[in-house]
Design a protein around this motif. Sequence first.
Motif, PDB file in Angstrom:
ATOM      1  N   LEU A 183      58.913  82.122  -4.858  1.00 59.50           N
ATOM      2  CA  LEU A 183      58.920  83.193  -3.875  1.00 59.50           C
ATOM      3  C   LEU A 183      58.240  82.694  -2.612  1.00 59.50           C
ATOM      4  O   LEU A 183      57.153  82.114  -2.674  1.00 59.50           O
ATOM      5  CB  LEU A 183      58.177  84.420  -4.407  1.00 59.50           C
ATOM      6  CG  LEU A 183      58.018  85.587  -3.439  1.00 59.50           C
ATOM      7  CD1 LEU A 183      59.371  86.219  -3.128  1.00 59.50           C
ATOM      8  CD2 LEU A 183      57.058  86.617  -4.005  1.00 59.50           C
ATOM      9  N   SER A 184      58.872  82.917  -1.465  1.00 60.33           N
ATOM     10  CA  SER A 184      58.295  82.521  -0.180  1.00 60.33           C
ATOM     11  C   SER A 184      58.358  83.714   0.768  1.00 60.33           C
ATOM     12  O   SER A 184      59.419  84.306   0.956  1.00 60.33           O
ATOM     13  CB  SER A 184      59.079  81.343   0.396  1.00 60.33           C
ATOM     14  OG  SER A 184      58.601  81.033   1.685  1.00 60.33           O
ATOM     15  N   CYS A 185      57.214  84.084   1.341  1.00 55.22           N
ATOM     16  CA  CYS A 185      57.119  85.176   2.309  1.00 55.22           C
ATOM     17  C   CYS A 185      56.453  84.623   3.565  1.00 55.22           C
ATOM     18  O   CYS A 185      55.297  84.201   3.520  1.00 55.22           O
ATOM     19  CB  CYS A 185      56.270  86.319   1.772  1.00 55.22           C
ATOM     20  SG  CYS A 185      56.854  87.027   0.230  1.00 55.22           S
ATOM     21  N   GLU A 186      57.183  84.631   4.666  1.00 57.33           N
ATOM     22  CA  GLU A 186      56.652  84.098   5.918  1.00 57.33           C
ATOM     23  C   GLU A 186      56.619  85.203   6.967  1.00 57.33           C
ATOM     24  O   GLU A 186      57.642  85.826   7.244  1.00 57.33           O
ATOM     25  CB  GLU A 186      57.505  82.944   6.402  1.00 57.33           C
ATOM     26  CG  GLU A 186      57.003  82.329   7.688  1.00 57.33           C
ATOM     27  CD  GLU A 186      57.867  81.173   8.172  1.00 57.33           C
ATOM     28  OE1 GLU A 186      57.453  80.537   9.151  1.00 57.33           O
ATOM     29  OE2 GLU A 186      58.927  80.921   7.591  1.00 57.33           O
ATOM     30  N   TYR A 187      55.433  85.432   7.547  1.00 60.33           N
ATOM     31  CA  TYR A 187      55.307  86.418   8.613  1.00 60.33           C
ATOM     32  C   TYR A 187      55.857  85.815   9.901  1.00 60.33           C
ATOM     33  O   TYR A 187      55.407  84.762  10.341  1.00 60.33           O
ATOM     34  CB  TYR A 187      53.842  86.843   8.791  1.00 60.33           C
ATOM     35  CG  TYR A 187      53.680  87.866   9.878  1.00 60.33           C
ATOM     36  CD1 TYR A 187      54.103  89.166   9.672  1.00 60.33           C
ATOM     37  CD2 TYR A 187      53.152  87.529  11.108  1.00 60.33           C
ATOM     38  CE1 TYR A 187      53.982  90.121  10.680  1.00 60.33           C
ATOM     39  CE2 TYR A 187      53.038  88.469  12.122  1.00 60.33           C
ATOM     40  CZ  TYR A 187      53.453  89.765  11.898  1.00 60.33           C
ATOM     41  OH  TYR A 187      53.347  90.697  12.894  1.00 60.33           O
ATOM     42  N   ILE A 188      56.844  86.496  10.514  1.00 61.87           N
ATOM     43  CA  ILE A 188      57.458  86.013  11.750  1.00 61.87           C
ATOM     44  C   ILE A 188      57.337  87.054  12.864  1.00 61.87           C
ATOM     45  O   ILE A 188      57.975  86.935  13.910  1.00 61.87           O
ATOM     46  CB  ILE A 188      58.939  85.625  11.537  1.00 61.87           C
ATOM     47  CG1 ILE A 188      59.735  86.810  11.004  1.00 61.87           C
ATOM     48  CG2 ILE A 188      59.050  84.421  10.628  1.00 61.87           C
ATOM     49  CD1 ILE A 188      61.241  86.581  10.944  1.00 61.87           C
ATOM     50  N   GLY A 189      56.495  88.063  12.631  1.00 60.19           N
ATOM     51  CA  GLY A 189      56.325  89.143  13.607  1.00 60.19           C
ATOM     52  C   GLY A 189      55.515  88.716  14.814  1.00 60.19           C
ATOM     53  O   GLY A 189      55.156  87.544  14.981  1.00 60.19           O
TER      54      GLY A 189
END
Length: 129
Positions: A53-59
């Motif tokens: 699982l990969s979660c990247e914040y791009i906000g």
Amino acid sequence: MKGKKVIVLVIVLIVIFMLGLFTYRLSKENSFSAESANWRVSLTTEGENQSTLSCEYIGSRTDTIKSFKYKLKGARDYFSGSEDGVWENGYKYEKNTINAYELIPDQNNQFKISITLDGDSEELFLTKK
């Protein structure tokens, strides 16, 4: 004598078929992903019970990030996690997991992930690539 040869041949064919099926299930890899204005998320399932699982914040946040939580759901509730710390330049979470059971998407062939970052929550639906 001819009957024994036929039986041996049938047994060999069954063993070859079972090994092929087993190898196929182990090598089966599925990728799911979603992107929003704030997140880029991917889930890769490998074989019966291994996943990444990969979660990247791009906000657009530029302040310090202190808390991240998530909950993944497919055909049932699977797993959740959290991480506390201080991140100055964005945030990326990645986790490789050996699951107790196979990850199966819901009836729409997707997974739902709920993400909370410093108290702000968002839900994304991961669809198959």
